[in-house]
Design an enzyme around this catalytic site. Sequence first.
Site, PDB file in Angstrom:
ATOM      1  N   ARG A   1      14.087   4.185  11.722  1.00  0.00           N
ATOM      2  CA  ARG A   1      12.811   4.662  12.180  1.00  0.00           C
ATOM      3  C   ARG A   1      12.416   4.646  13.198  1.00  0.00           C
ATOM      4  NH1 ARG A   1      10.111   4.499   6.273  1.00  0.00           N
ATOM      5  NH2 ARG A   1       8.606   6.487   7.459  1.00  0.00           N
TER       6      ARG A   1
ATOM      7  N   HIS B   1       4.261  -4.528   8.559  1.00  0.00           N
ATOM      8  CA  HIS B   1       4.504  -5.530  10.623  1.00  0.00           C
ATOM      9  C   HIS B   1       3.799  -5.065  11.330  1.00  0.00           C
ATOM     10  CE1 HIS B   1       7.950  -2.181   9.286  1.00  0.00           C
ATOM     11  NE2 HIS B   1       7.054  -1.348   7.891  1.00  0.00           N
TER      12      HIS B   1
ATOM     13  N   HIS C   1      13.207  -3.182   1.137  1.00  0.00           N
ATOM     14  CA  HIS C   1      12.856  -1.786   2.141  1.00  0.00           C
ATOM     15  C   HIS C   1      13.483  -0.142   1.254  1.00  0.00           C
ATOM     16  CE1 HIS C   1       9.977  -3.805   4.746  1.00  0.00           C
ATOM     17  NE2 HIS C   1      10.340  -4.795   4.851  1.00  0.00           N
ATOM     18  N   ILE C   2      13.010   0.302   0.867  1.00  0.00           N
ATOM     19  CA  ILE C   2      13.739   1.129   0.217  1.00  0.00           C
ATOM     20  C   ILE C   2      14.563   1.913   1.289  1.00  0.00           C
ATOM     21  CG2 ILE C   2      13.389   3.356  -0.772  1.00  0.00           C
ATOM     22  CD1 ILE C   2      10.570   2.129  -1.988  1.00  0.00           C
ATOM     23  N   SER C   3      13.292   2.435   1.910  1.00  0.00           N
ATOM     24  CA  SER C   3      13.623   3.046   3.592  1.00  0.00           C
ATOM     25  C   SER C   3      14.565   2.235   4.067  1.00  0.00           C
ATOM     26  CB  SER C   3      12.863   3.916   4.357  1.00  0.00           C
ATOM     27  OG  SER C   3      11.874   3.109   4.469  1.00  0.00           O
TER      28      SER C   3
ATOM     29  N   ASN D   1       7.733  -5.413  -1.453  1.00  0.00           N
ATOM     30  CA  ASN D   1       7.667  -4.457  -0.848  1.00  0.00           C
ATOM     31  C   ASN D   1       6.593  -4.255  -0.146  1.00  0.00           C
ATOM     32  OD1 ASN D   1       7.872  -2.338   0.843  1.00  0.00           O
ATOM     33  ND2 ASN D   1       9.228  -0.861  -0.511  1.00  0.00           N
TER      34      ASN D   1
ATOM     35  N   TYR E   1      11.743   8.382   0.420  1.00  0.00           N
ATOM     36  CA  TYR E   1      12.050   7.458  -0.198  1.00  0.00           C
ATOM     37  C   TYR E   1      12.161   7.363  -1.680  1.00  0.00           C
ATOM     38  CZ  TYR E   1       8.536   5.477   2.629  1.00  0.00           C
ATOM     39  OH  TYR E   1       7.637   5.185   3.881  1.00  0.00           O
TER      40      TYR E   1
ATOM     41  N   ARG F   1       8.487  -0.096  12.516  1.00  0.00           N
ATOM     42  CA  ARG F   1       8.650  -0.124  11.934  1.00  0.00           C
ATOM     43  C   ARG F   1       9.802  -1.975  11.879  1.00  0.00           C
ATOM     44  NH1 ARG F   1       6.033   3.006   7.605  1.00  0.00           N
ATOM     45  NH2 ARG F   1       5.710   5.247   8.972  1.00  0.00           N
TER      46      ARG F   1
ATOM     47  N   GLU G   1      11.974  -9.573   0.954  1.00  0.00           N
ATOM     48  CA  GLU G   1      11.724  -8.463   1.020  1.00  0.00           C
ATOM     49  C   GLU G   1      12.779  -7.762   1.046  1.00  0.00           C
ATOM     50  OE1 GLU G   1      11.237  -9.193   5.325  1.00  0.00           O
ATOM     51  OE2 GLU G   1      10.378  -7.607   5.893  1.00  0.00           O
TER      52      GLU G   1
ATOM     53  N   ARG H   1       5.604  12.279  -3.417  1.00  0.00           N
ATOM     54  CA  ARG H   1       5.170  12.459  -2.073  1.00  0.00           C
ATOM     55  C   ARG H   1       6.692  12.221  -0.911  1.00  0.00           C
ATOM     56  NH1 ARG H   1       0.099  11.114   1.228  1.00  0.00           N
ATOM     57  NH2 ARG H   1       1.722  12.024   2.667  1.00  0.00           N
TER      58      ARG H   1
ATOM     59  N   ALA I   1       3.717  -1.105   4.683  1.00  0.00           N
ATOM     60  CA  ALA I   1       2.980  -0.962   5.797  1.00  0.00           C
ATOM     61  C   ALA I   1       2.305  -1.969   6.495  1.00  0.00           C
ATOM     62  CB  ALA I   1       2.418  -0.452   6.220  1.00  0.00           C
TER      63      ALA I   1
ATOM     64  N   PRO J   1       0.597  -0.888  -0.066  1.00  0.00           N
ATOM     65  CA  PRO J   1      -0.452  -0.193  -0.086  1.00  0.00           C
ATOM     66  C   PRO J   1       0.619   1.293   0.345  1.00  0.00           C
ATOM     67  CG  PRO J   1       0.138  -0.837   2.086  1.00  0.00           C
ATOM     68  CD  PRO J   1       0.214  -2.026   1.141  1.00  0.00           C
ATOM     69  N   ASN J   2       0.425   2.291  -0.407  1.00  0.00           N
ATOM     70  CA  ASN J   2       0.720   3.460  -1.005  1.00  0.00           C
ATOM     71  C   ASN J   2       2.168   3.792  -1.729  1.00  0.00           C
ATOM     72  OD1 ASN J   2      -1.295   4.783   0.480  1.00  0.00           O
ATOM     73  ND2 ASN J   2       0.034   3.840   2.221  1.00  0.00           N
TER      74      ASN J   2
ATOM     75  N   ASP K   1       1.480 -15.822   6.193  1.00  0.00           N
ATOM     76  CA  ASP K   1       1.188 -17.093   6.000  1.00  0.00           C
ATOM     77  C   ASP K   1       1.085 -17.354   5.001  1.00  0.00           C
ATOM     78  OD1 ASP K   1       0.765 -17.905   8.957  1.00  0.00           O
ATOM     79  OD2 ASP K   1      -1.569 -17.283   8.534  1.00  0.00           O
TER      80      ASP K   1
HETATM   81  O1  CA2 Z   1      11.300   1.560   3.181  1.00  0.00           O
HETATM   82  C1  CA2 Z   1      10.337   0.864   2.807  1.00  0.00           C
HETATM   83  O2  CA2 Z   1       9.876   0.384   1.673  1.00  0.00           O
HETATM   84  C2  CA2 Z   1       8.651   0.825   3.201  1.00  0.00           C
HETATM   85  O3  CA2 Z   1       8.437  -0.515   3.396  1.00  0.00           O
HETATM   86  C3  CA2 Z   1       7.656   1.544   2.712  1.00  0.00           C
HETATM   87  C4  CA2 Z   1       6.339   2.048   3.241  1.00  0.00           C
HETATM   88  C5  CA2 Z   1       6.587   2.230   5.170  1.00  0.00           C
HETATM   89  O4  CA2 Z   1       5.396   1.950   5.070  1.00  0.00           O
HETATM   90  C6  CA2 Z   1       7.223   1.068   6.006  1.00  0.00           C
HETATM   91  O5  CA2 Z   1       7.660   0.861   7.008  1.00  0.00           O
HETATM   92  C7  CA2 Z   1       8.954   0.646   4.618  1.00  0.00           C
HETATM   93  C8  CA2 Z   1       5.236   2.352   3.002  1.00  0.00           C
HETATM   94  C9  CA2 Z   1       5.394   2.928   1.609  1.00  0.00           C
HETATM   95  C10 CA2 Z   1       4.318   4.355   1.767  1.00  0.00           C
HETATM   96  O6  CA2 Z   1       5.403   4.655   0.669  1.00  0.00           O
HETATM   97  C11 CA2 Z   1       5.028   6.235   0.056  1.00  0.00           C
HETATM   98  C12 CA2 Z   1       5.202   6.535  -0.555  1.00  0.00           C
HETATM   99  C13 CA2 Z   1       5.441   8.678  -1.181  1.00  0.00           C
HETATM  100  C14 CA2 Z   1       4.465   8.607  -0.124  1.00  0.00           C
HETATM  101  C15 CA2 Z   1       4.022   8.709   0.388  1.00  0.00           C
HETATM  102  C16 CA2 Z   1       4.504   6.621   1.041  1.00  0.00           C
END
Ligand code: CA2
Length: 149
Positions: free
Chosen positions: A108, A81, A101-103, A75, A24, A112, A99, A19, A78, A11-12, A88
């Site tokens: 953080r 977590h 994660h970009i960040s 990836n 990211y 997370r 797996e 944003r 959210a 998601p997102n 499963d």
């Molecule tokens: O660091 C990552 O890739 C995460 O999986 C990104 C998730 C976050 O909930 C994880 O803790 C770490 C959030 C993805 C939302 O991506 C956005 C990108 C640009 C603007 C807003 C949200």
Amino acid sequence: MSRLVYVINGPNLNLLGKREPHIYGSETLADVEADCRRVGADLGLDILFLQSNREYEIIDWIHEARETAAGIVINPAAFTHTSVAILDALLACACPILEVHISNVHKRESFRHHSYVSLAASGVIAGFGTQGYTLALQRVARLISETSA
Ligand code: CA2
């Protein structure tokens, strides 16, 4: 032997590059897909690149991958977590799972730091920016070769 790799985004992530570039980066998800296709072609992988904001859709794709894919790069965003259901589904897959994660999630908020998905993953990449996806593809290609040798 299948060389199909599912690259699944949670998601997102459709907002990537639009944003929060300080967290990211400025690449969009379409840019990440193009990188994955380029590197996947060099590695002889067929890439199915997917994104959803819906947990059930991600679970359905993992069930599909279980039948058809040689590897999964995920990836879960959210859902990483929170989702025992995605864990499963992944635990039912025999193929390598990476797996991404970009960040750097460990730098953080503490919520997370825990990942359900890591219990099913062969490896985890975090904090390498969007380059993490192509690094994961390189690793998945190696793991596929090792298991088919
Ligand atoms: O660091 C990552 O890739 C995460 O999986 C990104 C998730 C976050 O909930 C994880 O803790 C770490 C959030 C993805 C939302 O991506 C956005 C990108 C640009 C603007 C807003 C949200």
